[in-house]
Scaffold this motif. Structure first.
Motif, short mmCIF file in Angstrom:
data_model
loop_
_atom_site.label_atom_id
_atom_site.label_comp_id
_atom_site.label_asym_id
_atom_site.label_seq_id
_atom_site.Cartn_x
_atom_site.Cartn_y
_atom_site.Cartn_z
N MET A 130 0.80 -0.87 0.07
CA MET A 130 -0.06 -0.15 -0.32
C MET A 130 0.77 1.21 0.37
O MET A 130 2.24 1.29 0.49
N ARG A 131 0.37 2.61 -0.31
CA ARG A 131 0.46 3.57 -0.61
C ARG A 131 0.24 5.04 -0.11
O ARG A 131 -1.04 4.51 -0.39
N ARG B 83 -1.71 2.70 9.81
CA ARG B 83 -1.39 1.73 10.01
C ARG B 83 -0.87 -0.23 9.96
O ARG B 83 -0.44 -0.88 9.30
N GLU C 73 -1.83 -0.93 6.45
CA GLU C 73 -0.67 -1.40 6.13
C GLU C 73 0.92 -2.36 6.49
O GLU C 73 1.32 -3.21 5.38
N LYS C 74 0.74 -2.75 7.17
CA LYS C 74 1.29 -3.19 8.53
C LYS C 74 1.04 -5.31 8.15
O LYS C 74 1.34 -5.94 8.05
#
Length: 211
Positions: free
Chosen positions: A6-7, A30, A33-34
């Protein structure tokens, strides 16, 4: 299944702000994303508003039924269920008439469409869910392209409100909505978080919530 990177999440958080809401949003970004579980939403070509809704990592001391478990010295097993939800279209406060769609991705068991429809209609107790079924809700199966793979979703519809769920590889994907044709649009793995993060801030501004 491969989780695509993801960005755009951190960049869309806005200026450095120690407020609790920004901290909460930062934790949510987060988590998206993680975690190893990918999140799904409408394809990037869809032009309507988007917004983060929730990112949960629930733990239950139950039998090992989910994707990630941890054994403890006492013999018990701790289940971990990761769940991501994103909104498309109008937010909850404007949903009575406007098109909207909430998509949830989880590594837990697939939720029953009766429960999804009951919650979306504001009725969360089992008797009300059963009433929805006997009160004219229509059950069906539809094909939805998920990352290009046609996937069969079980659906339940009542008064224009649709709830749907399906197993997709080792994930459960569900959605509830009105006025957005998911079978025609398809679903895709989210790789750019910026529209969802900026949509979160915009929703707060519309509601008059200060940061």
């Amino acid at each position: 299944m491969d989780k695509q990177p993801m960005r755009g999440g951190d960049e869309a958080l806005g200026p450095d702000d120690p407020s609790s809401r920004r901290d909460m949003l930062g934790r949510m970004v987060r988590a998206f994303e993680k975690h190893a579980v990918p999140a799904y939403g409408l394809p990037a070509a869809w032009q309507g508003p988007r917004c983060l809704r929730s990112a949960e990592h629930a733990e239950h001391a139950e039998h090992a039924e989910h994707a990630e478990t941890t054994s403890h010295g006492d013999g018990s097993v701790l289940d971990r269920e990761v769940s991501y939800s994103v909104d498309h279209g109008e937010d909850a406060e404007r949903r009575r008439a406007a098109p909207f769609l909430t998509v949830t991705t989880s590594d837990g068991p697939r939720p029953p469409v009766e429960w999804l429809l009951a919650v979306a209609a504001g009725e969360q107790r089992v008797p009300h869910a059963l009433e929805l079924i006997t009160g004219g809700a229509i059950a069906n199966e539809v094909g939805v392209a998920v990352d290009g793979t046609t996937t069969t979703f079980s659906t339940l519809e009542r008064d224009g409100l649709v709830a749907a769920s399906a197993d997709f590889h080792d994930l459960a994907i569900s959605y509830v909505g009105r006025g957005i044709d998911v079978p025609a649009l398809g679903l895709a793995q989210i790789t750019d978080m910026a529209p969802y993060v900026s949509g979160y801030w915009e929703r707060l501004r519309r509601l008059g919530i200060t940061f």
